[in-house]
Design an enzyme around this catalytic site. Structure first.
Site, PDB file in Angstrom:
ATOM      1  N   ARG A 299      -0.424  -8.709 -12.132  1.00 58.38           N
ATOM      2  CA  ARG A 299       1.007  -8.944 -12.325  1.00 58.38           C
ATOM      3  C   ARG A 299       1.632  -9.373 -10.998  1.00 58.38           C
ATOM      4  O   ARG A 299       1.755  -8.577 -10.071  1.00 58.38           O
ATOM      5  CB  ARG A 299       1.672  -7.673 -12.851  1.00 58.38           C
ATOM      6  CG  ARG A 299       3.143  -7.830 -13.205  1.00 58.38           C
ATOM      7  CD  ARG A 299       3.646  -6.550 -13.859  1.00 58.38           C
ATOM      8  NE  ARG A 299       5.010  -6.684 -14.336  1.00 58.38           N
ATOM      9  CZ  ARG A 299       6.090  -6.223 -13.697  1.00 58.38           C
ATOM     10  NH1 ARG A 299       5.948  -5.617 -12.518  1.00 58.38           N
ATOM     11  NH2 ARG A 299       7.299  -6.366 -14.212  1.00 58.38           N
TER      12      ARG A 299
ATOM     13  N   HIS B  62       2.461   0.798   5.235  1.00 59.03           N
ATOM     14  CA  HIS B  62       1.703   0.423   4.039  1.00 59.03           C
ATOM     15  C   HIS B  62       0.594   1.444   3.828  1.00 59.03           C
ATOM     16  O   HIS B  62       0.034   1.978   4.785  1.00 59.03           O
ATOM     17  CB  HIS B  62       1.094  -0.973   4.242  1.00 59.03           C
ATOM     18  CG  HIS B  62      -0.145  -1.217   3.430  1.00 59.03           C
ATOM     19  ND1 HIS B  62      -1.415  -1.014   3.942  1.00 59.03           N
ATOM     20  CD2 HIS B  62      -0.305  -1.630   2.151  1.00 59.03           C
ATOM     21  CE1 HIS B  62      -2.301  -1.307   2.998  1.00 59.03           C
ATOM     22  NE2 HIS B  62      -1.664  -1.679   1.911  1.00 59.03           N
TER      23      HIS B  62
END
Length: 299
Positions: free
Chosen positions: A259, A105
């Site tokens: 979103r 990540h």
């Protein structure tokens, strides 16, 4: 500030997507350009699924703004209460198919919080971390070596400080264990002025590819079986737990009305929670816990 940073972030996203596609060799990214209905945000979400190397890869750019800082931001910084804000960044998560290739990540981001009649508050944040399922010393040493290289030009104390911050941050308190082998984590960075902060953010963003892709290249074709796959799915459960319980970026995105599809693209497509899972004594799975999930100085 915003346009300068946006230009860099979009180029970083494009570059990393190109490298992922080249390494994967089978699938390409699906691209979603999106805008919030109220006009308070937009972004570019890119997701690759079921590829030759990556089971899921997501590399997202987003820009959001609002009139009230979410609780995930003000909990540690009460001076941000009552300010409007703008935030933009690139966030990525890469989940390889092969259990011997680690998940990773990374994100780099910029915030600015404003209030009429008061000076703006701005800062940079970001970092990258590695989550192996089966550990290799040479991989972890390489990873931390590139992390250290990214910090060298900014002072001798920078890598040790942000390495420790990463170890402390990516920690599952309810499991009493680290998520992985760490890397770099920094936040609230505005010391030295905008130019130095922006330069450091770029150094971290640019270092990710050099740190991660050589590891995947080494491990992507390692033979594995059902045992290794099951352990990978079990450990992915820890990854999901951290993201949903502790991760500031996930919480900020959800609390700010971001979103949802883009925010949760970081989750692995397959995962398993095992009741009272135990590893075999003397196994490679036990070695992950005993040797790698113990914060230490790798370089």
């Amino acid at each position: 500030m915003i346009e300068q940073i946006k230009s860099y972030l979009l180029e970083l996203q494009k570059s990393i997507c190109s490298e992922v596609e080249c390494l994967d060799g089978v699938e390409n990214f699906a691209v979603d350009d999106w805008k919030k209905e109220n006009g308070a945000g937009y972004g570019k979400t890119t997701v690759l699924s079921d590829g030759g190397v990556f089971e899921r890869a997501g590399v997202n750019f987003s820009y959001v703004e609002g009139s009230k800082m979410p609780g995930s931001a003000t909990a540690l910084r009460p001076e941000l209460e009552g300010r409007n804000y703008k935030a933009l960044g690139v966030s990525l998560v890469l989940h390889p198919q092969n259990p011997y290739a680690p998940t990773s990540h990374a994100n780099v981001r910029f915030f600015i919080a404003e209030k009429a009649g008061e000076e703006s508050i701005w800062w940079f944040g970001g970092g990258f971390d590695l989550t192996p399922y089966y550990g290799f010393d040479e991989d972890v040493i390489h990873w931390h070596g590139e992390a250290k290289n990214a910090c060298t030009a900014f002072g001798e104390d920078v890598y040790p400080k942000y390495k420790k911050w990463c170890d402390d941050y990516f920690y599952l308190k309810h499991r009493d264990e680290p998520r992985g082998v760490g890397g770099l984590f920094f936040d609230d960075l505005n010391e030295g002025g905008f130019d130095e902060g922006f330069a450091f953010m770029q150094s971290v963003g640019n270092a990710f590819s050099k740190a991660y892709f050589p590891i995947v290249e080494r491990r992507k074709d390692t033979p594995f079986g059902e045992r290794e796959r099951n352990f990978q799915l079990h450990r992915r459960g820890r990854y999901v737990e951290f993201n949903l319980i502790y991760d500031r970026g996930t919480l900020f995105g959800l609390q700010s009305g971001g979103r949802t599809e883009s925010i949760l693209m970081s989750m692995p497509p397959e995962v398993r929670w095992s009741y009272r899972f135990e590893v075999e004594e003397g196994s490679e799975e036990e070695r992950l816990y005993a040797h790698y999930l113990k914060p230490k100085e790798w370089v």
